[in-house]
Design a protein around this motif. Structure first.
Motif, PDB file in Angstrom:
ATOM      1  N   HIS A 434       0.844  -1.192   0.000  1.00  0.00           N
ATOM      2  CA  HIS A 434       0.000   0.000   0.000  1.00  0.00           C
ATOM      3  C   HIS A 434       0.883   1.247   0.000  1.00  0.00           C
ATOM      4  O   HIS A 434       1.938   1.274   0.642  1.00  0.00           O
ATOM      5  N   ALA A 435       0.427   2.272  -0.686  1.00  0.00           N
ATOM      6  CA  ALA A 435       1.109   3.576  -0.704  1.00  0.00           C
ATOM      7  C   ALA A 435       0.039   4.656  -0.591  1.00  0.00           C
ATOM      8  O   ALA A 435      -0.992   4.590  -1.269  1.00  0.00           O
ATOM      9  N   CYS A 436       0.293   5.627   0.288  1.00  0.00           N
ATOM     10  CA  CYS A 436      -0.691   6.697   0.491  1.00  0.00           C
ATOM     11  C   CYS A 436       0.004   8.054   0.427  1.00  0.00           C
ATOM     12  O   CYS A 436       1.216   8.163   0.653  1.00  0.00           O
ATOM     13  N   LEU A 437      -0.761   9.071   0.108  1.00  0.00           N
ATOM     14  CA  LEU A 437      -0.282  10.449   0.041  1.00  0.00           C
ATOM     15  C   LEU A 437      -0.990  11.238   1.140  1.00  0.00           C
ATOM     16  O   LEU A 437      -2.212  11.395   1.117  1.00  0.00           O
ATOM     17  N   VAL A 438      -0.215  11.713   2.119  1.00  0.00           N
ATOM     18  CA  VAL A 438      -0.760  12.436   3.266  1.00  0.00           C
ATOM     19  C   VAL A 438      -0.578  13.928   3.016  1.00  0.00           C
ATOM     20  O   VAL A 438       0.516  14.373   2.649  1.00  0.00           O
ATOM     21  N   HIS A 439      -1.622  14.706   3.214  1.00  0.00           N
ATOM     22  CA  HIS A 439      -1.600  16.145   2.960  1.00  0.00           C
ATOM     23  C   HIS A 439      -1.426  16.898   4.287  1.00  0.00           C
ATOM     24  O   HIS A 439      -2.041  16.558   5.296  1.00  0.00           O
ATOM     25  N   GLN A 440      -0.587  17.928   4.237  1.00  0.00           N
ATOM     26  CA  GLN A 440      -0.327  18.755   5.412  1.00  0.00           C
ATOM     27  C   GLN A 440      -0.081  20.186   4.967  1.00  0.00           C
ATOM     28  O   GLN A 440       0.704  20.427   4.042  1.00  0.00           O
ATOM     29  N   PHE A 441      -0.740  21.147   5.602  1.00  0.00           N
ATOM     30  CA  PHE A 441      -0.542  22.562   5.307  1.00  0.00           C
ATOM     31  C   PHE A 441       0.516  23.123   6.242  1.00  0.00           C
ATOM     32  O   PHE A 441       0.694  22.641   7.373  1.00  0.00           O
ATOM     33  N   GLY A 443       2.270  25.208   8.959  1.00  0.00           N
ATOM     34  CA  GLY A 443       1.758  25.751  10.206  1.00  0.00           C
ATOM     35  C   GLY A 443       0.709  24.887  10.866  1.00  0.00           C
ATOM     36  O   GLY A 443       0.201  25.254  11.942  1.00  0.00           O
ATOM     37  N   GLN A 444       0.367  23.748  10.272  1.00  0.00           N
ATOM     38  CA  GLN A 444      -0.624  22.850  10.848  1.00  0.00           C
ATOM     39  C   GLN A 444      -0.009  21.463  10.987  1.00  0.00           C
ATOM     40  O   GLN A 444       0.859  21.070  10.217  1.00  0.00           O
ATOM     41  N   SER A 445      -0.478  20.736  11.996  1.00  0.00           N
ATOM     42  CA  SER A 445       0.017  19.386  12.224  1.00  0.00           C
ATOM     43  C   SER A 445      -0.617  18.421  11.236  1.00  0.00           C
ATOM     44  O   SER A 445      -1.728  18.639  10.749  1.00  0.00           O
ATOM     45  N   ALA A 446       0.111  17.359  10.959  1.00  0.00           N
ATOM     46  CA  ALA A 446      -0.397  16.346  10.028  1.00  0.00           C
ATOM     47  C   ALA A 446      -1.500  15.532  10.685  1.00  0.00           C
ATOM     48  O   ALA A 446      -1.681  15.538  11.912  1.00  0.00           O
ATOM     49  N   ALA A 447      -2.258  14.835   9.852  1.00  0.00           N
ATOM     50  CA  ALA A 447      -3.344  14.002  10.359  1.00  0.00           C
ATOM     51  C   ALA A 447      -2.773  12.848  11.192  1.00  0.00           C
ATOM     52  O   ALA A 447      -1.733  12.283  10.868  1.00  0.00           O
ATOM     53  N   GLN A 448      -3.465  12.525  12.276  1.00  0.00           N
ATOM     54  CA  GLN A 448      -3.053  11.427  13.137  1.00  0.00           C
ATOM     55  C   GLN A 448      -3.626  10.119  12.597  1.00  0.00           C
ATOM     56  O   GLN A 448      -4.836   9.969  12.478  1.00  0.00           O
ATOM     57  N   LEU A 449      -2.746   9.189  12.274  1.00  0.00           N
ATOM     58  CA  LEU A 449      -3.164   7.897  11.735  1.00  0.00           C
ATOM     59  C   LEU A 449      -3.205   6.857  12.852  1.00  0.00           C
ATOM     60  O   LEU A 449      -2.404   6.909  13.795  1.00  0.00           O
ATOM     61  N   SER A 450      -4.129   5.923  12.737  1.00  0.00           N
ATOM     62  CA  SER A 450      -4.287   4.864  13.729  1.00  0.00           C
ATOM     63  C   SER A 450      -4.615   3.567  13.011  1.00  0.00           C
ATOM     64  O   SER A 450      -5.351   3.562  12.019  1.00  0.00           O
TER      65      SER A 450
END
Length: 766
Positions: A434-441, A443-450
């Motif tokens: 699997h390969a995923c692309l995580v988006h982050q702006f 000044g903002q923290s990245a999404a928390q994955l679980s």
């Protein structure tokens, strides 16, 4: 005003050109004339050019002076002598000792090439040596005896390189075709200028601060508004409607650098070069006016003179121009952002941008290659119901949702992992990458994955989390058995490694040994940091472990639960439960039904044995508890008997009833035992001597105690003891009172005559 996107580039370029011109004009007041500027520009073509400001201070003792200070207040006293009045006037004179110090300041401002090691690589812009006397009331140095107050350098190579050959016009232009150019603010040219200004600003601030502190070190007349007042900042980020028409030609300007005339060129709705030159001329005029005002306000003697005051004003204004340019760049970027938000109607969050990308993927990819949610059912085959589900979810919003990944499925491959130092487990399964692309702006923290795993009722499977360290090896770090509606959520902490270009740039200046180590470590990162999830279904493994046919445990829910309990809770070896041919009777065939029946029999036998062991353990614990309670009661009675002064004597008991005794009542027997303690206590101190033959035999007393113990209900006895303990008073005294009452019921005593002093009758024991 309505403008296009290209106009923002023109605005940034125009504001930057005016800022560079203003900087050169401010620095020209420090001694950077046209001839010095020409030589500095020539140096900047091949070397670094810097400003250097250095100041040294000295303080030495001169002399000690004593003077008399008269009090301005006078006291008049009137004296009468022989009718004549006279007035006597007195005044106070104070002797003051003062210490005179010589405070010397020597500073110089230079333009240097490189480090300025040779005299030919230096150009002196300003130098001044001055001194002043300082008076104190104690012989303590007011300032250090010798001190380098400040030594600060600032690189101005960028400023000189962006000056035209005629030395009268700055040069700046953004390369819009570069791949690094994102917006009018975010591009390589603006970033380079920002880096230069961040180097110059600390130097300007430090020198300005030193000059302000120098003024406070000496006692001078009031110099209000020397650093106050405002000088026009010409770099204004303004859009205009058309070009402003000058009502009169521009007068003579004292500015060293101006913008080249582009009145006829199409630069967009920004200030024209002629308007900008008027602003620069006004700036130069205000600086000249400030210089005249300082010359009138500050005496030209001592350490702090108009030269130092004007130097501080120019550097302070230079700092204001730098800050204003930085704010102008932020304003253009914010203007662009506000227009984008207005066009969309809302501020886009990373979660909303990810939703947009999902919409974009559906149009970009074919259905077979489109990203899909990372959520899979754990099942043996398509013919079986799911045992549970496993997914990787992100929590950017209030609700968690599976991430979208690109999936590639490989053929079954044999792999292994080490369970402990002497056990290696091999497995073969399909491999899904699997390969995923995580988006982050910014000044903002990245999404928390679980990692989320859920098991259904009467279902079980094992989840192992670790790293894939090679094509055939899996390194598990954590494992969890999920069964019967369990839910497991493991936070995933992501970390990034440098890109190939960043890594190449970082190791370029390392030693060969360090470069080799960095490459080896990065190879380890690329090979052994692949996150892996291994799912092991329990029922197929149990069938193989117990030597049962496939699908034997699919519908055997109770048997599966019993097996899980025996293996997990009681750690029963599998050999005691598995099927073997020696369990078959002679002539029987090992059919799937027979194998399952024999395993059920093994499980039932093991459960019966466990139940027997449980009962034995419970009985043993119950006996231990009964023994503990009896020992506790005997210990209490022993303490009470030790407290009595004399041992009790037991008189013969008269038999009152010759009839056959009634059926024994457990409660009466319990009262009998309690009454025995009361009888013992009642006889103490009032028993009379009796013949030896009348004493109760020990064997008869033992038989009586054994009969009472045999008829006792221990469970009821325990409950009664608990009830007695909950009542007020001592539990032993409550038992004695109940026993005494039961004894009196069995053998009532005769009442003594009224007024008799005889002791109360002894209780009879039947």
């Amino acid at each position: 005003h309505h403008h296009c996107y290209e106009d923002k580039y023109h605005l940034v370029e125009r504001v930057t050109l005016v800022t560079l011109a203003s900087q050169l004009n401010c620095l020209s007041t420090l001694g950077l004339g046209r001839d010095v500027l020409a030589q500095a520009r020539q140096w900047a073509q091949s070397s670094q050019v810097s400003f250097r400001f250095r100041s040294q201070e000295k303080c030495t003792f001169l002399r000690e002076e004593t003077r008399r200070v008269e009090d301005p207040t006078k006291v008049v006293n009137e004296v009468s002598v022989g009718g004549l009045s006279m007035g006597l006037t007195s005044k106070t004179v104070t002797k003051v000792t003062e210490f005179i110090w010589k405070f010397e300041v020597s500073y110089e401002l230079e333009l240097i090439r490189g480090v300025g090691a040779d005299a030919s690589e230096k150009r002196l812009l300003q130098r001044r040596n001055s001194s002043e006397e300082i008076t104190t009331g104690s012989k303590v140095l007011p300032h250090p005896e010798s001190n380098i107050a400040i030594r600060k350098e600032a690189n101005i190579t960028y400023l000189l390189q962006h000056l035209a050959e005629d030395l009268a016009t700055p040069v700046f232009q953004i390369d819009r075709s570069s791949k690094h150019c994102k917006t009018p603010r975010r591009n390589a040219e603006v970033e380079e200028l920002l880096s230069y200004l961040q180097t110059l600003a600390p130097w300007v601030s430090k020198v300005t601060q030193y000059l302000a502190e120098l003024q406070q070190k000496v006692v001078k007349a009031a110099t209000a508004n020397v650093f106050g007042g405002h000088v026009l900042v010409p770099s204004l980020p303004l859009f205009v409607n058309g070009s402003a028409q000058a009502t009169e030609p521009a007068g003579r300007s004292d500015a060293l650098v101006l913008l080249c005339g582009d009145v006829g060129s199409d630069a967009g709705p920004v200030l024209s070069a002629e308007d900008c030159n008027r602003l620069l001329a006004e700036e130069a005029r205000l600086l000249a006016e400030k210089r005249r005002n300082i010359a009138e306000a500050v005496p030209d003697q001592g350490v702090y003179t108009p030269a130092e005051a004007y130097l501080g004003v120019c550097l302070g204004h230079c700092n204001d121009v730098l800050m204003h340019w930085s704010e102008s760049m932020s304003y253009v970027e914010q203007l662009l952002r506000d227009q984008l938000v207005a066009a969309i109607g809302k501020e886009v969050t990373p979660a909303e941008f990810a939703a947009y990308m999902q919409f974009h993927y559906r149009k970009l990819f074919q259905e077979a290659y489109a990203p899909s949610p990372f959520s899979f059912a754990v099942r043996r085959s398509s013919q079986h119901s799911p045992e549970g589900a496993i997914s990787v979810e992100e929590s950017q919003t209030a609700m968690q949702s599976p991430i979208s990944t690109l999936l590639a499925t490989g053929s079954p491959q044999a792999m292994n992992f080490e369970l402990d130092a002497c056990t290696t487990v091999s497995f073969t399964s399909n491999v899904h990458l699997h390969a995923c692309l995580v988006h982050q702006f910014s000044g903002q923290s990245a999404a928390q994955l679980s990692l989320v795993s859920r098991a259904r009722q009467f279902s079980s499977f094992i989840v192992m989390v670790g790293r894939v360290i090679s094509a055939t090896s899996f390194d598990p770090k954590f494992a969890m058995l999920l069964q019967n509606k369990d839910e497991l959520q493991i936070p995933l902490d992501l970390s990034t490694i440098p890109t190939p270009k960043e890594f190449k740039d970082a190791i370029e200046s390392l030693s060969p040994e360090q470069r080799a180590f960095a490459k080896a470590f990065r190879a380890m990162q690329l090979e052994s940091t692949l996150f892996g999830i291994l799912v092991i279904q329990v029922k197929p493994q149990l069938e193989q472990l117990l030597k049962l046919p496939d699908d034997s445990l699919t519908k055997e829910i109770k048997l599966t639960q019993d097996l899980m309990q025996l293996f997990i809770r009681y750690q029963i070896p599998s050999d005691l439960l598995s099927f073997s041919d020696d369990l078959l009777l002679p002539g029987e065939s090992a059919t799937p039904e027979k194998q399952l029946q024999l395993v059920k029999g093994q499980v039932e036998a093991m459960q019966n044995m466990i139940e027997i062991a449980k009962e034995a353990e419970i009985q043993e614990r119950r006996q231990e508890e009964q023994q503990r309670r009896l020992e506790k009661k005997l210990e209490k009675k022993g303490r009470r008997s030790k407290a009595q002064p004399d041992p009790p004597s037991i008189a013969p008991v008269e038999k009152k009833n010759d009839k056959k005794p009634a059926k024994r009542n457990p409660r009466v027997a319990r009262g009998l035992l309690g009454g025995f303690g009361s009888m013992m206590k009642a006889m103490v101190g009032r028993a009379t001597p009796v013949p030896k033959g009348h004493l109760l035999e020990n064997e008869a007393m033992d038989d009586l105690m054994d009969d009472g113990m045999d008829d006792m209900d221990y469970d009821e006895y325990g409950r009664d003891c608990a009830d007695e303990d909950s009542q007020d008073g001592s539990p032993a005294e409550a038992a004695d009172a109940e026993g005494a009452a039961a004894s009196e019921t069995l053998a009532p005593a005769k009442a003594a005559p009224k007024g008799s002093l005889a002791p109360p009758p002894r209780p009879s024991l039947t």
